[in-house]
Structures are given as structure tokens and as C-alpha cells.
Design an enzyme around this catalytic site. Structure first.
Site, PDB file in Angstrom:
ATOM      1  N   ILE A 162      54.370  28.711  48.134  1.00 26.68           N
ATOM      2  CA  ILE A 162      53.810  27.593  48.779  1.00 26.68           C
ATOM      3  C   ILE A 162      53.193  26.426  47.978  1.00 26.68           C
ATOM      4  O   ILE A 162      53.339  25.429  48.089  1.00 26.68           O
ATOM      5  CB  ILE A 162      52.394  28.380  49.610  1.00 26.68           C
ATOM      6  N   TYR A 178      52.096  47.628  38.612  1.00 23.77           N
ATOM      7  CA  TYR A 178      50.990  47.004  39.218  1.00 23.77           C
ATOM      8  C   TYR A 178      50.678  47.859  40.188  1.00 23.77           C
ATOM      9  O   TYR A 178      49.193  48.553  40.548  1.00 23.77           O
ATOM     10  CB  TYR A 178      51.341  45.707  39.686  1.00 23.77           C
ATOM     11  N   ILE A 186      34.993  43.761  31.811  1.00 21.18           N
ATOM     12  CA  ILE A 186      34.897  44.968  32.392  1.00 21.18           C
ATOM     13  C   ILE A 186      35.320  45.970  31.593  1.00 21.18           C
ATOM     14  O   ILE A 186      35.324  47.187  31.921  1.00 21.18           O
ATOM     15  CB  ILE A 186      35.490  45.280  34.127  1.00 21.18           C
ATOM     16  N   SER A 237      46.125  46.566  46.979  1.00 24.96           N
ATOM     17  CA  SER A 237      47.342  45.695  47.324  1.00 24.96           C
ATOM     18  C   SER A 237      48.406  46.655  48.342  1.00 24.96           C
ATOM     19  O   SER A 237      48.373  47.611  48.057  1.00 24.96           O
ATOM     20  CB  SER A 237      48.032  45.220  45.978  1.00 24.96           C
ATOM     21  N   LYS A 272      47.004  49.933  41.065  1.00 24.54           N
ATOM     22  CA  LYS A 272      46.161  50.032  42.055  1.00 24.54           C
ATOM     23  C   LYS A 272      46.267  51.496  42.748  1.00 24.54           C
ATOM     24  O   LYS A 272      45.061  51.594  43.327  1.00 24.54           O
ATOM     25  CB  LYS A 272      46.676  48.880  43.239  1.00 24.54           C
ATOM     26  N   ASP A 290      33.041  37.442  35.071  1.00 24.37           N
ATOM     27  CA  ASP A 290      34.314  37.260  34.740  1.00 24.37           C
ATOM     28  C   ASP A 290      34.469  36.863  33.273  1.00 24.37           C
ATOM     29  O   ASP A 290      33.568  36.375  32.630  1.00 24.37           O
ATOM     30  CB  ASP A 290      34.718  36.137  35.661  1.00 24.37           C
ATOM     31  N   ASN A 291      35.429  37.376  32.690  1.00 21.18           N
ATOM     32  CA  ASN A 291      35.639  37.141  31.062  1.00 21.18           C
ATOM     33  C   ASN A 291      36.612  35.647  30.948  1.00 21.18           C
ATOM     34  O   ASN A 291      36.764  35.460  29.892  1.00 21.18           O
ATOM     35  CB  ASN A 291      36.230  38.318  30.413  1.00 21.18           C
TER      36      ASN A 291
HETATM   37  N1  LIG Z   1      46.243  37.201  45.266  1.00 19.08           N
HETATM   38  C1  LIG Z   1      47.086  38.054  45.750  1.00 19.08           C
HETATM   39  O1  LIG Z   1      47.833  37.858  46.536  1.00 19.08           O
HETATM   40  C2  LIG Z   1      46.441  39.716  45.708  1.00 19.08           C
HETATM   41  C3  LIG Z   1      46.883  40.589  46.529  1.00 19.08           C
HETATM   42  C4  LIG Z   1      46.656  41.795  46.532  1.00 19.08           C
HETATM   43  C5  LIG Z   1      45.813  42.217  45.853  1.00 19.08           C
HETATM   44  N2  LIG Z   1      44.968  41.418  44.933  1.00 19.08           N
HETATM   45  C6  LIG Z   1      44.169  41.866  43.829  1.00 19.08           C
HETATM   46  O2  LIG Z   1      42.853  41.006  44.289  1.00 19.08           O
HETATM   47  C7  LIG Z   1      42.202  40.782  43.032  1.00 19.08           C
HETATM   48  C8  LIG Z   1      41.890  39.209  42.821  1.00 19.08           C
HETATM   49  O3  LIG Z   1      43.118  38.591  43.126  1.00 19.08           O
HETATM   50  P1  LIG Z   1      43.062  37.201  42.596  1.00 19.08           P
HETATM   51  O4  LIG Z   1      44.386  36.467  43.239  1.00 19.08           O
HETATM   52  O5  LIG Z   1      41.877  36.339  43.065  1.00 19.08           O
HETATM   53  O6  LIG Z   1      43.440  36.938  41.133  1.00 19.08           O
HETATM   54  P2  LIG Z   1      42.894  35.896  40.088  1.00 19.08           P
HETATM   55  O7  LIG Z   1      44.041  36.257  38.989  1.00 19.08           O
HETATM   56  O8  LIG Z   1      42.601  34.747  40.609  1.00 19.08           O
HETATM   57  O9  LIG Z   1      41.658  36.955  39.552  1.00 19.08           O
HETATM   58  C9  LIG Z   1      41.579  37.926  38.725  1.00 19.08           C
HETATM   59  C10 LIG Z   1      40.145  37.594  38.026  1.00 19.08           C
HETATM   60  O10 LIG Z   1      39.890  38.583  37.102  1.00 19.08           O
HETATM   61  C11 LIG Z   1      39.075  38.096  35.899  1.00 19.08           C
HETATM   62  N3  LIG Z   1      39.528  39.412  34.906  1.00 19.08           N
HETATM   63  C12 LIG Z   1      40.536  39.493  34.215  1.00 19.08           C
HETATM   64  N4  LIG Z   1      40.381  40.437  33.250  1.00 19.08           N
HETATM   65  C13 LIG Z   1      38.865  40.676  33.460  1.00 19.08           C
HETATM   66  C14 LIG Z   1      38.097  41.442  32.368  1.00 19.08           C
HETATM   67  N5  LIG Z   1      38.577  42.320  31.555  1.00 19.08           N
HETATM   68  N6  LIG Z   1      36.917  41.467  32.796  1.00 19.08           N
HETATM   69  C15 LIG Z   1      36.198  40.618  33.868  1.00 19.08           C
HETATM   70  N7  LIG Z   1      37.224  39.673  34.466  1.00 19.08           N
HETATM   71  C16 LIG Z   1      38.334  39.753  34.200  1.00 19.08           C
HETATM   72  C17 LIG Z   1      40.031  36.991  35.437  1.00 19.08           C
HETATM   73  O11 LIG Z   1      39.323  36.213  34.704  1.00 19.08           O
HETATM   74  C18 LIG Z   1      40.209  36.371  36.894  1.00 19.08           C
HETATM   75  O12 LIG Z   1      39.298  35.429  37.352  1.00 19.08           O
HETATM   76  C19 LIG Z   1      43.124  41.135  42.056  1.00 19.08           C
HETATM   77  O13 LIG Z   1      42.434  42.673  41.489  1.00 19.08           O
HETATM   78  C20 LIG Z   1      44.249  41.545  42.348  1.00 19.08           C
HETATM   79  O14 LIG Z   1      45.159  42.602  41.918  1.00 19.08           O
HETATM   80  C21 LIG Z   1      45.390  39.843  44.834  1.00 19.08           C
END
Ligand SMILES: NC(=O)c1ccc[n+]([C@@H]2O[C@H](COP(=O)([O-])OP(=O)(O)OC[C@H]3O[C@@H](n4cnc5c(N)ncnc54)[C@H](O)[C@@H]3O)[C@@H](O)[C@H]2O)c1
Length: 328
Positions: free
Chosen positions: A201, A156, A63, A125, A160, A37-38
Site C-alpha cells: 500500500i 515470527y 521490555i 498474529s 507469537k 517504548d524503547n
Molecule cells: N502491523 C501488522 O500488520 C501486525 C500484524 C500482526 C501482529 N502485529 C503485532 O502488533 C504489534 C505492533 O505492530 P506494529 O505494526 O504497530 O509494529 P511497530 O514495529 O510499529 O511497533 C513495535 C514497537 O515495539 C517497540 N519495541 C521494540 N522492542 C522493544 C523493547 N525491547 N522494549 C520496548 N519497546 C520495544 C518498537 O520501538 C516499536 O515502537 C507487534 O507485536 C506485531 O508483532 C502487527
């Protein structure tokens, strides 16, 4: 693929979902879990509970930088491609968000090919479906209906869809197996403020704790399909373990829950008799704002044998118990 004794990388390892995938992998006996993670959005605090587990390494990497990926992916059997920008941060910084969601996915798959990782499980998603039309049950064959979407949500969704197409391309052309998991609204312990739909929530729980009335948009009839993060993590690990490749699968409860029901559960859990207040905010960034959202989970049950296990009442209880231990 065998999870026990396997070696895995989780991109976005410090995320809500990534941290729970790590927990699930470790519970199933994985030998090595690299959390890359960054910290653009997540923080090391999300995985602080794993400090001291010799199977886990937390790597600061991006990434968008292929060299970071080649190093971290070396020896990996499988990669969970979770790093990404949700609708809200993507709307705030479209240039970086699109780069991460699109170019970052290309880099992730290229690195998998380069190091010989066998499989990628991609966090997609239900946003790929756009606005549901009428009362149709949305299964994986449902066409994208993006015309009515707000621009941030549309970007978004498109990012995806590109990720999913890349998963298929690399499976077909380069023999990197891949599955796209289409989550609905994910919530749970270590919840953040970036998921627009799950905000109802956590924001309302925080309000009630401060003695303020919960507030809801419109008349509270907006529905979402709320899926607990532990169920999402289990789906990820089952997808990695399976022989299925080149498919997209809904990871949903197939249950509609109104935001009013969420507020009622929160009031019940906290033993509060505060009244619910309603407001109108037509310009808010929202992923979906529907009075009906019927999603099918038949395919994932058929191909992976996955079913959700955490009810909304139980999930909110777990989330609030965790939140109560956090600083304001
Ligand atoms: N939370 C939801 O409701 C939901 C629903 C559908 C899909 N998703 C997908 O699931 C994934 C995770 O969701 P989440 O809610 O845990 O999100 P989050 O925002 O907690 O996590 C995203 C993570 O990616 C890291 N990140 C961002 N840019 C980066 C980079 N360039 N290199 C390395 N790391 C990087 C961030 O620091 C963060 O820790 C995402 O891809 C999101 O699109 C989430």
C-alpha cells in the site's frame, strides 16, 4: 474492566498499533495512559499528537529490562502487550527480535503479576496459522501449518505462539487475565515500512506520488486480509473491557483483497492513469503470498461483539490523506 477512569500501559506505545490504542483509550475516558517504548523501531513522532494531554506519559523503557516495567506498570489496571518485532526486523536481527518477542513477553507478564495488573491484551498474529492449506476457512481452532514458511516468518510465528502460551499460562497459574488478538495485515495512518504485507500500500502510494507506476509481485492476484488500525485498536480496548480471558481471537475483516485491487484503489484515489507493472521476486521476505486466504471472524463477533467498520477503500483514503501530510 472499566475503561473510563482506568489506568493502562501500552508497551510498544510508539508503534502503529500502540498509538491508535492510546487514541481509543483516551476517547473512551481512560484516566491514565502510559506509553512505554524503547524507540528501537518506533519513534516519539508516532504519538506526538498526544503531547500536552495530561493523561498521557511517554516513557522510554525496554521490555527486556524488568526494572523499567515494574516502574511503568505501578497502579495499572491493564496492559496492552504490543511491543514486538515483526517478521522483517526479526529476520534482520533474530537474536534481539526473539528476545523481545519471547523474553520480553515473560517480563511483561511477570511485571503484571508483580504490580497486580488485572489483564493483558497481547498483539498476536494470523502468522500463527502458517500457510493456509486448500480453501479451508481459518478459525481459531486451525492448527499451525508452518512447514512451508520462510525461516523469518516461521520464527515470527513461533515467537507469537510462545506469547500466546504465556498468556494462557499466566491466566491459569497466576490469575493475570489475558487475551491474544491475532491480527491480519494491519495498515493505516502512521503506517511504517516494517509490515511486509502492508508495504504494497504505502510503497505504491509513494511511487504514484513520484509519478512512477505501481509495481506488484507476480500477476497481482496475491491476496491479503487488510485490517485498518482503528478497527484493531477498537478490538484491543473491547478485549480489555470484556470478562473474556484465556482466549485467542482473530482480528480480521474476513475479506480477501488482491494486491491488484490495492493498486487500483490507489490509482483511483490519486486520479492517476499510470499502468500497473508486475515483477517476480521469489526471494523477498514475505509473510504470506497466497492466492486464497479465508479467515473467520465469527468468534470475536460472538464473544466481544466486535466487527470491522473501516472498508478497504475508506482505510486507504485515510492512510493516503495522512501520508500526503508527511515529508518524503
Ligand atoms: N502491523 C501488522 O500488520 C501486525 C500484524 C500482526 C501482529 N502485529 C503485532 O502488533 C504489534 C505492533 O505492530 P506494529 O505494526 O504497530 O509494529 P511497530 O514495529 O510499529 O511497533 C513495535 C514497537 O515495539 C517497540 N519495541 C521494540 N522492542 C522493544 C523493547 N525491547 N522494549 C520496548 N519497546 C520495544 C518498537 O520501538 C516499536 O515502537 C507487534 O507485536 C506485531 O508483532 C502487527
Amino acid at each position: 474492566m472499566r475503561i473510563k477512569d482506568g489506568s493502562f500501559v501500552v508497551t510498544g506505545g510508539a508503534s502503529l498499533i500502540g498509538s491508535h490504542v492510546a487514541d481509543q483509550l483516551l476517547a473512551e475516558g481512560a484516566a491514565k495512559v502510559v506509553l512505554l517504548d524503547n524507540f528501537a523501531l518506533g519513534t516519539p513522532a508516532a504519538v506526538a499528537h498526544l503531547d500536552g494531554d495530561s493523561r498521557v506519559s511517554l516513557v522510554k523503557g525496554d521490555i527486556l529490562r524488568t526494572a523499567d516495567l515494574f516502574d511503568a506498570f505501578k497502579g495499572a489496571d491493564g496492559v496492552f502487550a504490543i511491543a514486538g518485532f515483526l517478521t522483517l526486523p526479526l529476520s534482520q536481527n533474530p537474536s534481539l527480535g526473539l528476545a523481545v518477542n519471547v523474553e520480553g513477553m515473560v517480563n511483561t507478564l511477570e511485571a503484571c503479576r508483580y504490580v497486580g495488573a488485572k489483564k493483558v491484551v497481547f498483539s498476536s498474529s494470523i502468522a500463527v496459522y502458517g500457510e493456509p492449506e486448500g480453501d479451508a476457512v481459518i478459525d481459531e481452532t486451525f492448527p499451525a501449518n508452518l512447514a512451508g514458511y520462510q525461516p523469518g516468518s516461521m520464527l515470527y510465528s513461533c515467537s507469537k505462539l510462545i506469547g500466546e502460551a504465556l498468556i494462557k499460562l499466566y491466566a491459569q497459574k497466576h490469575g493475570v487475565d489475558g487475551i491474544a488478538l491475532r491480527y491480519s495485515t494491519v495498515y493505516g495512518e502512521r503506517q511504517h515500512y516494517r509490515g511486509v504485507n502492508a508495504l504494497t500500500i504505502i510503497q505504491n502510494y509513494d511511487r504514484i506520488r513520484r509519478g512512477e507506476a505501481p509495481v506488484l509481485p507476480g500477476d497481482g492476484s496475491e491476496v491479503h486480509d487488510y485490517i485498518h488500525v482503528a478497527d484493531v485498536a477498537r478490538a484491543n480496548v473491547m478485549a480489555m473491557a470484556s470478562d473474556v480471558s484465556g482466549e485467542a481471537l482473530n482480528v480480521v475483516t474476513a475479506e480477501e483483497t488482491t494486491v491488484k485491487r490495492i493498486a487500483e484503489i490507489l490509482l483511483d484515489i490519486t486520479g492517476s492513469d499510470l499502468p500497473i507493472e508486475y515483477y517476480d521476486e521469489p526471494k523477498a521476505v514475505k509473510a504470506t503470498s497466497s492466492a486464497s486466504l479465508k479467515l473467520s471472524r465469527d468468534k470475536i463477533e460472538r464473544v466481544l461483539g466486535w466487527k470491522p467498520e473501516v472498508s478497504i477503500e475508506e482505510g486507504i483514503r485515510r492512510l493516503t490523506e495522512w501520508r500526503a501530510t508527511q515529508p518524503d
